[in-house]
Motif scaffolding. Structure first.
Motif, PDB file in Angstrom:
ATOM      1  N   LEU A   1       6.939   5.690  78.118  1.00 54.64           N
ATOM      2  CA  LEU A   1       6.260   6.271  76.957  1.00 54.64           C
ATOM      3  C   LEU A   1       5.838   5.188  75.966  1.00 54.64           C
ATOM      4  CD1 LEU A   1       8.496   9.425  76.321  1.00 54.64           C
ATOM      5  CD2 LEU A   1       6.139   9.379  77.150  1.00 54.64           C
ATOM      6  N   GLN A   2       6.661   4.148  75.805  1.00 53.25           N
ATOM      7  CA  GLN A   2       6.325   3.091  74.865  1.00 53.25           C
ATOM      8  C   GLN A   2       5.153   2.239  75.369  1.00 53.25           C
ATOM      9  OE1 GLN A   2       7.242   3.101  71.897  1.00 53.25           O
ATOM     10  NE2 GLN A   2       6.057   1.271  71.387  1.00 53.25           N
ATOM     11  N   MET A   3       5.033   2.069  76.653  1.00 53.74           N
ATOM     12  CA  MET A   3       3.888   1.345  77.212  1.00 53.74           C
ATOM     13  C   MET A   3       2.592   2.112  76.943  1.00 53.74           C
ATOM     14  SD  MET A   3       4.968  -1.456  78.771  1.00 53.74           S
ATOM     15  CE  MET A   3       3.954  -1.855  80.183  1.00 53.74           C
ATOM     16  N   ILE A   4       2.638   3.426  77.141  1.00 51.71           N
ATOM     17  CA  ILE A   4       1.454   4.256  76.868  1.00 51.71           C
ATOM     18  C   ILE A   4       1.126   4.230  75.376  1.00 51.71           C
ATOM     19  CG2 ILE A   4       0.531   6.602  76.947  1.00 51.71           C
ATOM     20  CD1 ILE A   4       2.312   7.065  79.424  1.00 51.71           C
ATOM     21  N   THR A   5       2.174   4.329  74.543  1.00 54.40           N
ATOM     22  CA  THR A   5       1.976   4.301  73.092  1.00 54.40           C
ATOM     23  C   THR A   5       1.365   2.985  72.653  1.00 54.40           C
ATOM     24  OG1 THR A   5       3.855   5.791  72.759  1.00 54.40           O
ATOM     25  CG2 THR A   5       3.144   4.478  70.868  1.00 54.40           C
ATOM     26  N   HIS A   6       1.850   1.882  73.231  1.00 46.63           N
ATOM     27  CA  HIS A   6       1.304   0.566  72.870  1.00 46.63           C
ATOM     28  C   HIS A   6      -0.178   0.473  73.230  1.00 46.63           C
ATOM     29  CE1 HIS A   6       1.191  -3.710  72.070  1.00 46.63           C
ATOM     30  NE2 HIS A   6       0.771  -3.952  73.298  1.00 46.63           N
ATOM     31  N   ALA A   7      -0.562   1.056  74.351  1.00 45.99           N
ATOM     32  CA  ALA A   7      -1.973   1.047  74.740  1.00 45.99           C
ATOM     33  C   ALA A   7      -2.820   1.857  73.750  1.00 45.99           C
ATOM     34  CB  ALA A   7      -2.130   1.603  76.156  1.00 45.99           C
TER      35      ALA A   7
ATOM     36  N   LEU B   1      10.783  -3.384  82.862  1.00 46.99           N
ATOM     37  CA  LEU B   1      10.077  -2.449  81.980  1.00 46.99           C
ATOM     38  C   LEU B   1      10.766  -2.343  80.625  1.00 46.99           C
ATOM     39  CD1 LEU B   1       8.001  -0.167  81.448  1.00 46.99           C
ATOM     40  CD2 LEU B   1       9.602   1.408  82.540  1.00 46.99           C
ATOM     41  N   ASN B   2      12.077  -2.175  80.618  1.00 48.02           N
ATOM     42  CA  ASN B   2      12.804  -2.013  79.358  1.00 48.02           C
ATOM     43  C   ASN B   2      12.828  -3.293  78.534  1.00 48.02           C
ATOM     44  OD1 ASN B   2      13.484   0.735  79.591  1.00 48.02           O
ATOM     45  ND2 ASN B   2      15.181   0.257  80.970  1.00 48.02           N
ATOM     46  N   LEU B   3      12.945  -4.431  79.186  1.00 52.15           N
ATOM     47  CA  LEU B   3      12.918  -5.698  78.456  1.00 52.15           C
ATOM     48  C   LEU B   3      11.546  -5.957  77.833  1.00 52.15           C
ATOM     49  CD1 LEU B   3      14.918  -8.074  80.856  1.00 52.15           C
ATOM     50  CD2 LEU B   3      15.626  -7.287  78.585  1.00 52.15           C
ATOM     51  N   TYR B   4      10.488  -5.634  78.580  1.00 52.14           N
ATOM     52  CA  TYR B   4       9.129  -5.931  78.115  1.00 52.14           C
ATOM     53  C   TYR B   4       8.670  -4.967  77.026  1.00 52.14           C
ATOM     54  CZ  TYR B   4       4.079  -6.858  78.382  1.00 52.14           C
ATOM     55  OH  TYR B   4       2.780  -7.168  78.087  1.00 52.14           O
ATOM     56  N   SER B   5       9.021  -3.698  77.142  1.00 52.37           N
ATOM     57  CA  SER B   5       8.483  -2.684  76.231  1.00 52.37           C
ATOM     58  C   SER B   5       9.228  -2.599  74.908  1.00 52.37           C
ATOM     59  CB  SER B   5       8.497  -1.309  76.900  1.00 52.37           C
ATOM     60  OG  SER B   5       9.828  -0.904  77.190  1.00 52.37           O
ATOM     61  N   GLY B   6      10.438  -3.140  74.847  1.00 49.90           N
ATOM     62  CA  GLY B   6      11.255  -2.978  73.643  1.00 49.90           C
ATOM     63  C   GLY B   6      10.601  -3.478  72.376  1.00 49.90           C
ATOM     64  N   ILE B   7       9.927  -4.624  72.459  1.00 52.36           N
ATOM     65  CA  ILE B   7       9.340  -5.218  71.257  1.00 52.36           C
ATOM     66  C   ILE B   7       8.206  -4.376  70.686  1.00 52.36           C
ATOM     67  CG2 ILE B   7       7.595  -6.624  72.431  1.00 52.36           C
ATOM     68  CD1 ILE B   7       8.257  -8.870  70.432  1.00 52.36           C
ATOM     69  N   PHE B   8       7.614  -3.513  71.515  1.00 51.39           N
ATOM     70  CA  PHE B   8       6.449  -2.750  71.068  1.00 51.39           C
ATOM     71  C   PHE B   8       6.796  -1.616  70.108  1.00 51.39           C
ATOM     72  CE2 PHE B   8       4.589  -4.134  75.343  1.00 51.39           C
ATOM     73  CZ  PHE B   8       4.039  -5.278  74.777  1.00 51.39           C
ATOM     74  N   TYR B   9       8.075  -1.372  69.864  1.00 53.95           N
ATOM     75  CA  TYR B   9       8.430  -0.390  68.834  1.00 53.95           C
ATOM     76  C   TYR B   9       8.011  -0.876  67.450  1.00 53.95           C
ATOM     77  CZ  TYR B   9      11.077   2.434  72.135  1.00 53.95           C
ATOM     78  OH  TYR B   9      11.422   3.245  73.194  1.00 53.95           O
ATOM     79  N   ILE B  10       7.822  -2.172  67.306  1.00 52.80           N
ATOM     80  CA  ILE B  10       7.374  -2.700  66.013  1.00 52.80           C
ATOM     81  C   ILE B  10       5.916  -2.319  65.728  1.00 52.80           C
ATOM     82  CG2 ILE B  10       6.436  -4.948  66.716  1.00 52.80           C
ATOM     83  CD1 ILE B  10       8.023  -6.169  64.388  1.00 52.80           C
ATOM     84  N   ASP B  11       5.199  -1.850  66.768  1.00 53.78           N
ATOM     85  CA  ASP B  11       3.815  -1.389  66.569  1.00 53.78           C
ATOM     86  C   ASP B  11       3.740  -0.311  65.500  1.00 53.78           C
ATOM     87  OD1 ASP B  11       3.108  -3.057  68.609  1.00 53.78           O
ATOM     88  OD2 ASP B  11       2.770  -1.475  70.098  1.00 53.78           O
ATOM     89  N   TYR B  12       4.754   0.545  65.457  1.00 53.66           N
ATOM     90  CA  TYR B  12       4.730   1.646  64.495  1.00 53.66           C
ATOM     91  C   TYR B  12       4.610   1.128  63.065  1.00 53.66           C
ATOM     92  CZ  TYR B  12       5.949   5.040  68.107  1.00 53.66           C
ATOM     93  OH  TYR B  12       5.930   5.840  69.216  1.00 53.66           O
ATOM     94  N   ILE B  13       5.277   0.036  62.761  1.00 53.52           N
ATOM     95  CA  ILE B  13       5.225  -0.533  61.415  1.00 53.52           C
ATOM     96  C   ILE B  13       3.895  -1.231  61.175  1.00 53.52           C
ATOM     97  CG2 ILE B  13       6.280  -2.220  59.852  1.00 53.52           C
ATOM     98  CD1 ILE B  13       8.933  -1.685  61.264  1.00 53.52           C
ATOM     99  N   ILE B  14       3.482  -2.091  62.135  1.00 61.52           N
ATOM    100  CA  ILE B  14       2.269  -2.885  61.952  1.00 61.52           C
ATOM    101  C   ILE B  14       1.030  -2.005  61.849  1.00 61.52           C
ATOM    102  CG2 ILE B  14       0.745  -4.564  63.075  1.00 61.52           C
ATOM    103  CD1 ILE B  14       3.228  -5.870  64.242  1.00 61.52           C
ATOM    104  N   VAL B  15       0.887  -1.059  62.780  1.00 68.64           N
ATOM    105  CA  VAL B  15      -0.328  -0.240  62.792  1.00 68.64           C
ATOM    106  C   VAL B  15      -0.306   0.793  61.675  1.00 68.64           C
ATOM    107  CG1 VAL B  15      -1.835   1.171  64.234  1.00 68.64           C
ATOM    108  CG2 VAL B  15      -0.496  -0.646  65.280  1.00 68.64           C
ATOM    109  N   THR B  16       0.870   1.232  61.258  1.00 67.89           N
ATOM    110  CA  THR B  16       0.943   2.130  60.099  1.00 67.89           C
ATOM    111  C   THR B  16       0.371   1.446  58.866  1.00 67.89           C
ATOM    112  OG1 THR B  16       2.870   3.330  60.930  1.00 67.89           O
ATOM    113  CG2 THR B  16       2.487   3.383  58.561  1.00 67.89           C
TER     114      THR B  16
END
Length: 469
Positions: free
Chosen positions: A292-298, A371-386
């Motif tokens: 789900l985080q990979m899709i969200t990052h896209a 997958l879990n190691l690579y996608s973890g950092i993308f949770y910060i997208d929520y802050i940056i894109v907000t």
């Protein structure tokens, strides 16, 4: 030829000083009858100058020769960069020479447009155009001009425009205030040019424009009463905000129904070493959150590309980009294509990065670990894109807003390195080989691509042109 150019430039200067003039960019109808009707309407409105794109159909040419209008014929050469100009030297020279010869016997053709919306801000561009057309200048008496953004310039005197364009081709009654401001502000020293379809639709909808144009051409005074329209306020949902609310709602539901997502977020950023140990030891096995985080990052990638394109390029700049890279217009040729492209390119490169990171990793037994190691950092997208979306919708400074787009791209780029070093952490036997096949090779490919793009393509010039327009 120099005397002739001076004569024509003097003619327009003298004419503009005596009275205000109105011109149109004519979207020529497909049949002669409709063309005659429109020419009659233009004359009634007080139009004196008509610009027509080259080539002109044989059915329309007799109407030009017998008309009292002053015609400007614009060549199809547009969106040229400095390097592109050199590549099209022969084509430009041939087109302009043929155009000049074709209309040499038309006394009412007063200008030939040589290039449109090109890299004229570059110090070498206009001198190169003059050099390329030096032979044509000697045999063609009609002066040359070029169009840049909303201004028309004589090639012989590119400092001051002789005409200015009201940049609107699809009429809406709400346009009338902007149109009235345009006619009032540009004074009597330039020809006021309007799109033909816009003008015809506007006069049909609001006949007072005809009276205002006649007064303007006679006295230079612009007086147009504002139409009495009842303004209605419609609640328009910003599609980006709706997508963003959906993404935040999705994260909330994940935290509610996939409890490990909360711990992943906390441990990735605040206990990273322990998080990596759990993944490498295959003690953290869930994959739904990572997918789900990979899709969200896209999706976030699509939003960032969309906002950045809006901040960097005008509609004309977008048109220039699609002129050179038509494959970018996966849907339609507008800003929405950048959302689709951003989403697609982010998703594809994520998948490639995952495969690249996983295949050489002999210490990993399951793809979900990578997958879990690579996608973890993308949770910060929520802050940056907000923050970026908030600044974008509020109309904050472009550079400040674009800074968050750069941060998004930088984190995306660094995620490959961070994941590679995390995977190599307990890979003692093949650590050097793994880092060679991932970090070193990745860096070499990125540097090589940058060198190729910067030195052997026209990509940078195209985007400079698009940003300038």
């Amino acid at each position: 030829m120099a005397i002739c150019l001076s004569f024509w430039a003097g003619f327009f200067t003298l004419s503009n000083a005596q009275q205000s003039e109105v011109g149109i960019v004519w979207e020529v109808p497909g049949d002669t009858y409709s063309a005659q009707i429109e020419l009659g309407a233009f004359k009634t409105l007080g139009v004196t100058h008509i610009e027509i794109p080259y080539p002109v159909s044989e059915e329309i040419k007799p109407l030009l020769r017998d008309s009292s209008f002053s015609f400007l014929i614009r060549s199809p050469q547009k969106f040229l960069t400095v390097s592109g100009l050199q590549q099209q030297r022969s084509s430009l020279r041939t087109t302009i020479t043929e155009l000049g010869r074709e209309y040499s016997s038309y006394a009412n053709v007063s200008g030939i447009g040589v290039v449109t919306h090109s890299q004229t801000d570059h110090p070498d561009f206009l001198p190169s155009v003059n050099s390329i057309l030096s032979t044509a200048v000697q045999e063609i008496d009609t002066p040359f001009y070029f169009v840049q953004n909303q201004n028309w310039y004589w090639l012989s005197s590119p400092e001051n425009p002789f005409a200015v364009y009201f940049d609107d081709s699809e009429y809406q009654r709400s346009d009338l205030k902007d149109f009235s401001d345009f006619m009032s502000e540009n004074g009597q020293d330039k020809i006021q040019i309007i799109n033909s379809n816009w003008l015809l639709e506007a006069t049909n909808d609001f006949p007072e424009i005809e009276t205002a144009l006649k007064e303007f051409t006679a006295s230079g005074n612009w007086m147009l009463p504002h139409p009495n329209t009842k303004e209605t306020t419609l609640l328009k949902a910003n599609w980006m905000v709706l997508i963003f609310i959906f993404l935040w709602a999705s994260l909330t539901l994940q935290i509610r129904f996939l409890p490990y997502v909360r711990s992943v977020i906390i441990r990735y950023f605040f206990a990273h070493r322990f998080f990596v140990d759990d993944i490498l030891g295959y003690r953290e096995r869930a994959v739904a959150g990572g997918i789900l985080q990979m899709i969200t990052h896209a999706i976030f990638g699509g939003l960032v590309f969309f906002m950045a394109s809006h901040l960097l390029f005008s509609d004309l700049g977008i048109e220039a980009i699609f002129h050179y890279f038509p494959w970018l217009s996966l849907t339609v040729q507008n800003y929405y294509s950048f959302f689709v492209f951003g989403f697609g390119i982010t998703l594809v490169f994520q998948l490639l990065a995952l495969i690249w990171l996983h295949l050489p990793a002999k210490n990993l037994t399951h793809f979900s670990q990578t997958l879990n190691l690579y996608s973890g950092i993308f949770y910060i997208d929520y802050i940056i894109v907000t923050i970026m979306l908030t600044l974008f919708t509020a109309g904050a400074g472009h550079l400040f807003t674009l800074g968050f787009a750069v941060a998004f791209l930088l984190i995306w780029y660094l995620s490959f390195y961070i994941t590679a070093f995390d995977i190599a952490q307990n890979n003692r036997d093949n650590k050097a080989l793994y880092l060679l096949l991932t970090v070193v090779l990745y860096s070499l490919i990125i540097v090589t691509l940058l060198v190729v793009v910067l030195l052997f393509t026209d990509v940078i010039s195209v985007f400079k042109l698009a940003a300038y327009l």
